[in-house]
Design an enzyme around this catalytic site. Structure first.
Site, PDB file in Angstrom:
ATOM      1  N   ASP A 154      39.660  47.262  37.032  1.00 49.31           N
ATOM      2  CA  ASP A 154      39.511  45.964  37.307  1.00 49.31           C
ATOM      3  C   ASP A 154      39.427  45.674  38.740  1.00 49.31           C
ATOM      4  OD1 ASP A 154      39.494  43.270  37.405  1.00 49.31           O
ATOM      5  OD2 ASP A 154      41.480  42.769  36.629  1.00 49.31           O
ATOM      6  N   GLU A 213      40.569  39.225  45.512  1.00 46.55           N
ATOM      7  CA  GLU A 213      41.616  39.156  44.656  1.00 46.55           C
ATOM      8  C   GLU A 213      42.678  40.177  44.773  1.00 46.55           C
ATOM      9  OE1 GLU A 213      40.934  39.190  40.347  1.00 46.55           O
ATOM     10  OE2 GLU A 213      43.016  39.049  39.811  1.00 46.55           O
ATOM     11  N   GLU A 272      40.873  39.306  27.277  1.00 48.10           N
ATOM     12  CA  GLU A 272      42.007  38.569  27.841  1.00 48.10           C
ATOM     13  C   GLU A 272      42.191  37.242  27.018  1.00 48.10           C
ATOM     14  OE1 GLU A 272      41.173  38.552  32.015  1.00 48.10           O
ATOM     15  OE2 GLU A 272      42.227  40.427  32.353  1.00 48.10           O
TER      16      GLU A 272
HETATM   17  C1  BDP Z   1      40.685  39.780  36.547  1.00 44.68           C
HETATM   18  C2  BDP Z   1      41.238  38.342  36.976  1.00 44.68           C
HETATM   19  C3  BDP Z   1      41.199  37.512  35.968  1.00 44.68           C
HETATM   20  C4  BDP Z   1      39.896  37.243  35.611  1.00 44.68           C
HETATM   21  C5  BDP Z   1      39.383  38.618  34.710  1.00 44.68           C
HETATM   22  C6  BDP Z   1      37.777  38.802  34.417  1.00 44.68           C
HETATM   23  O1  BDP Z   1      42.499  38.766  37.383  1.00 44.68           O
HETATM   24  O2  BDP Z   1      41.596  36.425  36.578  1.00 44.68           O
HETATM   25  O3  BDP Z   1      39.672  36.405  34.548  1.00 44.68           O
HETATM   26  O4  BDP Z   1      39.546  39.632  36.097  1.00 44.68           O
HETATM   27  O5  BDP Z   1      36.928  39.254  35.194  1.00 44.68           O
HETATM   28  O6  BDP Z   1      40.665  40.587  37.676  1.00 44.68           O
HETATM   29  O7  BDP Z   1      37.440  38.426  33.508  1.00 44.68           O
END
Ligand code: BDP
Length: 685
Positions: free
Chosen positions: A342, A370, A269
């Protein structure tokens, strides 16, 4: 008669005195006179043992005295035993002071939940995972990524000079459930986290956590040598880069001698990582591991990676990490999210569990909700975590728990992490019921064999009321809550059809326009079309099912044998496909969304009956949440069914209630991220 009524009312009022939820499950009444607690001669009075003594003096209400002894031959590591002698003494034994502290909390828990020991009886207990860690996704500016309970509890501005009393309360709560590590900052780490100034602040927190047996860890930004150190590169094989890390790590250990180590999110990301320099995850992790090794520090290297170009995001962690199996140092643990995508409402376990035979792997759960209604919906996650931990991987017959508890070398440690749901709100977690997930996470890391019902009982009795009139119905609510949420959000293996960015509420149609990554759009996951619904991960599709060990690979890969809870995870299923109950996919979808709605409404009704057992503040706060959850379930149902109906072209079954909302209204609605907290709950559809 009137007198009796008055007396009963008076009792009620005094029993249910106002509470703000800040005491969590530690609501013992303090003793008027200290209980008699004796530390056996030869047992060193460490700060940790002192806490054990103080807790017992303050809260143990038994008749006889309590004896604490550290014995060489006592239960090892953090384990302990509690015995009741003929002389009515409670004897707490462990090989370490830390074990005695856990024993003290164990004894107090028994007292609170009503467990007793017979004369001459002894119980023993020891933790399963060596490292039981909370990951805070807290930023230096006090915000929390995916936090729903206010701002960060770490008051960086006033540290190290001012040390908030909340840190100790936090440490105590964690120790009481066996958590022994905390990563203080966000995995999307700012280089600033390693500045000398921040390290001094971190050390002040570490000093408070230490006597409670909690080690401090930090998330690090892989580009820190560049961003903070001013080097031209962060290439892990560059000698200057390595030297920069050596200096930084030395500085950390001078301040925090028992520092735990680093957590790293790299090449994920947009975060920097070794691949920026043509190196592998192993190159990056091993460089840090070598630097930390002389200090006995560890590296937790996350496997949460996916690139926009991949045909299936769910396959990537396995594809990138399996070739590296066996290439990591002994003090590296690969941290793997429970599912391959996720933290979705329901995912099959990540195929990396059990598959990596020569690498220590640790599960990462998300305690903060989340994707599960944030701090509004009650979703007891122990049920989900148990589902994952007890899943059979078929690699040497290991469950996910067994695969992650197994030590790959004599030096390895086992570990497990949970993304914390804690903030500075008065009740810590935003929702009083969400405290259950913090509680259950800790207890489950200690003992993955505890049942979800046991965990629910322990939590409810200590946090609210031990009255069976309360525990009975609320146990059922907690135990059914995960299934309910999956049913009204993403049944049958649907995933990631959330509203964009904030992930609260449904938006299977979400597309902000422009050049967005396809794997950040719900349509990438649900693949609805005129034929059917779901992501094809069979051999004809992305091949994701083949990442599992046989017989799972075949089982998941065949539409006829795939467990229906994962149907749309592994298959693109025709709308008219007849499922095991003889009904079509479309009809089942309609019914299951309605089942979710019925459940959420039922929870709200059950809660109304709990008024006599709960103080007014927590009762009302939770009532607003259960009511909202029930409305959200309707919102989810209508949004998903009406949206998918555009593809199926099929009517709702005659016995399904008509939608409350119109699709076009829901599609126009955009949730203001700051407005869905308790105060703004009525602004939702
Ligand atoms: C996702 C979240 C994000 C996190 C990412 C992570 O939306 O904010 O940074 O995971 O785990 O679920 O790195």
């Amino acid at each position: 008669m009137r007198l009796v009524v008055l007396l009963v009312c008076a009792c009620f009022v005094s029993l249910l005195r106002a509470e703000d939820g800040s005491r969590l499950w530690l609501r013992m009444e303090r003793n008027a006179d200290a209980a008699e607690v004796r530390v056996e001669r030869g047992t060193k009075r460490t700060a940790t043992v002192d806490i054990a003594v103080r807790e017992l003096e303050d809260y143990w209400k038994g008749d006889g005295k309590v004896v604490l002894r550290v014995a060489e031959d006592g239960p090892a590591r953090d384990g302990f035993s509690i015995g009741r002698t003929e002389k009515e003494e409670m004897v707490l034994t462990s090989a370490s002071g830390q074990g005695l502290l856990y024993a003290a909390y164990g004894l107090l828990r028994m007292q609170q939940v009503g467990d007793t020991l017979g004369v001459g009886q002894t119980v023993s207990d020891a933790p399963a995972y060596d490292l039981r860690i909370l990951n805070h996704w807290d930023n230096p500016d006090g915000t929390i990524e995916r936090g729903y309970a206010g701002r960060s509890i770490w008051q960086w501005d006033e540290l190290p000079g001012t040390v908030s009393p909340r840190y100790e309360a936090y440490a105590r709560a964690n120790a009481s459930v066996g958590i022994n590590g905390a990563v203080l900052n966000n995995v999307n780490a700012k280089p600033l986290a390693l500045s000398s100034d921040m390290l001094r602040k971190t050390a002040a927190i570490a000093d408070v956590l230490r006597p409670y047996g909690i080690r401090t860890y930090l998330s690090v930004n892989f580009a820190s040598p560049k961003a903070l150190g001013g080097l031209p590169t962060a290439d892990p094989l560059d000698a200057d880069v390595r030297q920069w890390w050596v200096g930084k790590v030395d500085e950390i250990y001078r301040l925090i001698p028992d520092f735990g180590g680093f957590l790293v999110k790299a090449n994920s990301e947009g975060e920097p990582g070794p691949q920026d320099y043509g190196r592998t995850h192993a190159d990056g992790a091993n460089m840090l591991a070598d630097v930390l090794a002389p200090h006995k520090g560890i590296v937790m290297w996350r496997a949460f990676v996916y690139k926009p170009s991949s045909p299936d995001r769910a396959c990537q962690a396995y594809e990138e990490f399996m070739p590296l199996d066996g290439k990591f140092r002994d003090n590296v643990i690969v941290q793997v999210k429970n599912g391959p995508v996720d933290f979705q409402p329901r995912e099959p376990f990540s195929p990396l569990f059990g598959a990596m035979r020569h690498t220590q792997v640790m599960p990462e759960f998300q305690v903060t909700q989340e994707y599960l209604g944030q701090s509004i919906h009650t979703v007891f996650l122990a049920t989900m975590w148990k589902d994952v931990l007890s899943a059979q991987t078929y690699h040497d017959g290991e469950t996910v728990a067994a695969a992650t508890l197994r030590k790959v070398s004599a030096q390895s440690v086992s570990a497990i992490a949970g993304v914390a749901n804690i903030g500075d709100s008065e009740n810590w977690t935003g929702s009083d019921m969400a405290q259950a997930n913090w509680y259950a996470f800790g207890r489950l890391c200690w003992n993955p064999d505890m049942s979800a019902a046991q965990l629910a009982d322990e939590f409810l009795k200590q946090t609210f009321s031990a009255d069976e009139g309360f525990v009975g119905p609320m146990r059922q609510v907690l135990l059914r809550s995960w299934d309910a949420a999956v049913s009204y959000m993403m049944p049958y293996g649907l995933h990631h059809i959330f509203a964009g960015e904030h992930h609260y509420g449904p938006e299977p149609w979400y597309h902000p326009g422009g050049d967005i990554r396809l794997d950040w759009l719900p349509s990438y996951y649900h693949r609805a079309d005129s034929v059917g619904l779901g992501f094809d991960r069979t051999r004809e599709g992305s091949g994701g099912a083949a990442q599992y060990h046989e017989p799972l690979s075949t089982l998941y890969g065949d539409l006829r044998t795939c467990p229906e809870e994962y149907l749309l995870w592994f298959h693109h299923v025709p709308w008219s496909y007849v499922m095991r109950n003889g009904l079509t996919l479309w009809d089942n979808l309609c019914y299951i969304y309605n089942h979710g709605v019925d459940e959420a409404r039922h929870f709200a009704t059950v809660w109304e009956g709990m008024r006599p057992y709960v103080d007014a503040t927590r009762y009302e706060r939770q009532k607003a949440r259960f009511d909202r959850q029930a409305k959200d379930a309707v919102w989810w149902r209508d949004a998903c069914l009406l949206y998918f109906q555009q593809f199926s072209g099929l009517p709702l079954p005659a016995d399904c209630p008509p939608p409350v909302h119109k699709l076009k209204d829901l599609m126009k609605y955009h949730l203001d991220i700051d407005n869905y907290t308790a105060a703004g709950m009525d602004k939702l559809p």
